[in-house]
Structure formats: structure tokens, C-alpha cells
Design a protein around this motif. Sequence first.
Motif, short mmCIF file in Angstrom:
data_model
loop_
_atom_site.label_atom_id
_atom_site.label_comp_id
_atom_site.label_asym_id
_atom_site.label_seq_id
_atom_site.Cartn_x
_atom_site.Cartn_y
_atom_site.Cartn_z
N GLY A 182 2.54 -5.45 -8.76
CA GLY A 182 2.68 -6.34 -9.91
C GLY A 182 1.92 -7.62 -9.67
N THR A 209 6.37 -4.84 -2.60
CA THR A 209 7.39 -5.70 -3.19
C THR A 209 7.59 -6.95 -2.36
OG1 THR A 209 9.78 -5.83 -3.67
CG2 THR A 209 9.12 -4.25 -1.99
N ASN A 216 3.67 -7.27 5.01
CA ASN A 216 2.40 -7.94 4.71
C ASN A 216 2.56 -9.44 4.82
OD1 ASN A 216 1.32 -5.49 3.87
ND2 ASN A 216 1.61 -5.91 1.68
N VAL A 246 0.16 -12.93 4.18
CA VAL A 246 -1.09 -13.64 3.90
C VAL A 246 -1.12 -14.83 4.84
CG1 VAL A 246 -2.37 -14.96 2.17
CG2 VAL A 246 -1.02 -12.98 1.47
N ILE A 256 -3.08 -10.42 6.11
CA ILE A 256 -4.08 -10.38 5.03
C ILE A 256 -4.84 -11.70 5.03
CG2 ILE A 256 -4.43 -10.04 2.55
CD1 ILE A 256 -1.66 -8.82 2.34
N GLU A 257 -6.15 -11.61 5.08
CA GLU A 257 -6.95 -12.84 4.94
C GLU A 257 -6.70 -13.43 3.55
OE1 GLU A 257 -10.88 -12.03 7.77
OE2 GLU A 257 -11.09 -11.96 5.60
N GLY A 294 -1.77 -6.56 -7.05
CA GLY A 294 -2.35 -6.82 -5.73
C GLY A 294 -2.28 -5.62 -4.83
C1 LIG Z 1 0.28 -9.65 -5.83
S1 LIG Z 1 1.49 -9.05 -4.73
C2 LIG Z 1 2.41 -7.95 -5.79
C3 LIG Z 1 3.55 -7.25 -5.13
C4 LIG Z 1 4.74 -8.07 -4.71
N1 LIG Z 1 5.12 -9.07 -5.64
C5 LIG Z 1 4.51 -8.65 -3.33
O1 LIG Z 1 4.42 -9.87 -3.21
O2 LIG Z 1 4.40 -7.87 -2.39
C6 LIG Z 1 0.66 -7.89 -3.67
C7 LIG Z 1 0.11 -8.45 -2.39
O3 LIG Z 1 -0.93 -9.36 -2.68
C8 LIG Z 1 -0.89 -10.38 -1.71
N2 LIG Z 1 -1.59 -11.57 -2.20
C9 LIG Z 1 -1.28 -12.34 -3.27
N3 LIG Z 1 -2.15 -13.37 -3.38
C10 LIG Z 1 -3.03 -13.26 -2.35
C11 LIG Z 1 -4.15 -14.02 -1.90
N4 LIG Z 1 -4.56 -15.12 -2.53
N5 LIG Z 1 -4.82 -13.61 -0.82
C12 LIG Z 1 -4.42 -12.50 -0.15
N6 LIG Z 1 -3.38 -11.73 -0.52
C13 LIG Z 1 -2.68 -12.11 -1.60
C14 LIG Z 1 0.59 -10.60 -1.53
O4 LIG Z 1 0.88 -11.25 -0.34
C15 LIG Z 1 1.13 -9.20 -1.55
O5 LIG Z 1 1.17 -8.66 -0.25
#
Ligand SMILES: C[S@@+](CC[C@H](N)C(=O)[O-])C[C@H]1O[C@@H](n2cnc3c(N)ncnc32)[C@H](O)[C@@H]1O
Length: 336
Positions: A67, A96, A158, A160, A187-188, A336
Amino acid sequence: MLTDALQRPVKDLRISVTDRCNFRCTYCMPQDEYEWIDKKEILTFEEISRLAQLFVQFGVEKIRLTGGEPLVRHDLHLLIEKLAPLEGLKDLCLTTNGALLAERIEPLKHAGLKRVNVSIDTLDAEKFKRMTKRGDLTKVLEGIFAAKQAGLAPIKLNAVVERGVNDDDILPLVEFSRANGFAMRFIEYMDVGNANNWTSAKLVSKKEIIEKIAARYPLREVGREQGTAPSVDYEFVDGQGDIGVIASVTEPFCSSCTRARVTADGKIVTCLFSNTGHDVKSKMRAGASDAELGEFIANIWRQRTDRYSAERLEAMNSATYDPKSHKKIEMISLGG
Ligand SMILES: C[S@@+](CC[C@H](N)C(=O)[O-])C[C@H]1O[C@@H](n2cnc3c(N)ncnc32)[C@H](O)[C@@H]1O
Ligand code: SF4
């Protein structure tokens, strides 16, 4: 086999089931309010599973629900129930923030969910609150352990990594994941969307992350799962646990990218950094047949030329990169 203009097949599908979120992570969704997608524009579970089935026929083996926060979508287990039995689908996963995971785990597991990725950027409750603006670390930890208790595996965490914010959390997260049998993925920090004011100064590179971990816990590189996964994985020389880094900024993997995305409002997007999507929902709602939808999807994929991260690295290396010059779809709506 369906391949794009750069000979890449379509193997993974990321489906955003909602653009809403119960957190406001500063790197993802820093504003309190956005122009939310109207409820009637959000794909129904029937529409999502029809699209998923078509993608699986084209070679998709892996589906990730994301999402926004997928667990804020009511009755998500009913979607899992539709997707889990798809013939040819080898992996169905949920990404999630974990806040609602403990209370939803039973129906999700019962519906056929085998594994989850949970985002957790720090183990410091105060900092967690600052980074997510609305998150409660205790709830997320409850969610992670509820998933473990329910037998979901592997459970991947995960994080960031943002310079000056949580780079000092790398080792505590490694230790936590090793102690509890979770797979840790760093995650970068990426320039997703248009609102997070990304600069390369906030980036902690894969190289730095790995050096920091290896200085304390020696590592051996394993590589990318099936050669195409975003994460480069490592095992610990002492045999306890595994970690990986998703280095889309410093080591772009565009050349092996096999991912398609479907936004919450039914647009097919061929790159995380795209500025446009292809409206498949209107076609479905106008009565298109499966054959017509299949042709629409196949044409989009055949024409795909995206290699945004590779181009960004080239531009960063020549010091001409301005992240604001490239408009992108917000990550919350494209998944994402
Ligand atoms: C957009 S989220 C959607 C799923 C859920 N809400 C979550 O946070 O896991 C999916 C992944 O994208 C990562 N994410 C979001 N913004 C980011 C960014 N600017 N750079 C790297 N990863 C990012 C989040 O940390 C997450 O692991
Ligand atoms: S990273 Fe996930 S939890 Fe955080 S704001 Fe984005 S969608 Fe929400």
C-alpha cells in the motif's frame, strides 16, 4: 514468453490495496493529508484477483500485497483467499507496518498467507514514534511475534536507513533479528514520491551498511534470490541468521527488474519511479473481456523501457541529478 523492450520478463506483481495508512513515516508519507483516492475508484477484490490471474498467465510467480498500509483495508483475508490458490503462483506475500498484524493474523493465515515482511526502522520506541509520527513500537513487535507464533515463515523485517536518523540502529536491528530468527533487510533511502525532500546526503549506501555489520559480525555474500530479487543477501559466517540490502540507489538492478505494479485505483505501473500509470480499471469497468485486458497488459509490458534507477545513478555520478525535476507517483498509491 512475454518480455519488455529490454528483454525482461514479468515475474513479480506488487498490488497496492489502499493508499491510506495509519502511520506517517517521514520518508514515505510525511504529510497529514493527501488527495486520497475516492473509495469507488479503489479496485474491488474481484477486480484485483481478475488482474492477478491475467498477470499469472503472463508469467508472474510472485505477488506482494502492499500500500499504503494493506491491513487498513477491511477484510484483506478475503483477497488472500482468492489469490492463494491461483495456479502458477509460487509466492504470496504481504508487506505491512505490523501495527494491525497481531489482531489480523489468524484470518490471514487461515486464508493462505504464508509469509510477511514487516517494516521496522528502529527498536527505540521514542525514535519509532518520531519516524512514523503515529506508530507504536509495542504494537509492531506484538505483530511480528504473533506472525512468528502463527508459523509464518520466513518473517522478513525491512528497515529504511536514513543518515543521522537511524543509522545507529543498524546493529541493534541485526542483533534483534539474529536472536529471534528473522531475516533483516535494510533499504537504501530512496527518492520515492515528491514529498519526502530526499537528498543524497540522507542516503546510507549498501557499502556502508555492510561494512558496519561485517566489522562486528563477519558476512559472506549469497547474492540475489533467483538472480533478480531487489535484495542482495548475505549470511553470517557464524551461521546465525541472514541479512540483505536493497540498494536501488547505489547498485540499481533495473537490468534484471521483472516487477509490475497495480495501483490502488487500478493503474498498471511499470517502474517504482514512473510518473504515469495505464488505466486498466476503466477498461474492466467498461466490460472488456479477459482477452482484451490481456492484450492491453501485454502491450504495456512489451513497450516497457524503464531504467530510472540506473539513469539516476549516472546523473548522480555526473552531479546533475535533481530529484525534484522528476515527478513521480506517490509510493502510497503505487505500492512500495
Ligand atoms: C510503502 S510501504 C507499504 C507497506 C507498509 N505500509 C509498510 O510500511 O511496510 C513498503 C515499503 O516501502 C518502504 N519505503 C517507503 N518509503 C521509502 C523510501 N523513501 N525509501 C526506501 N524505502 C521506502 C517502507 O519502508 C516499506 O518497507
Ligand atoms: S512506509 Fe508504510 S507505514 Fe510508513 S507511511 Fe509509508 S505506507 Fe505507511
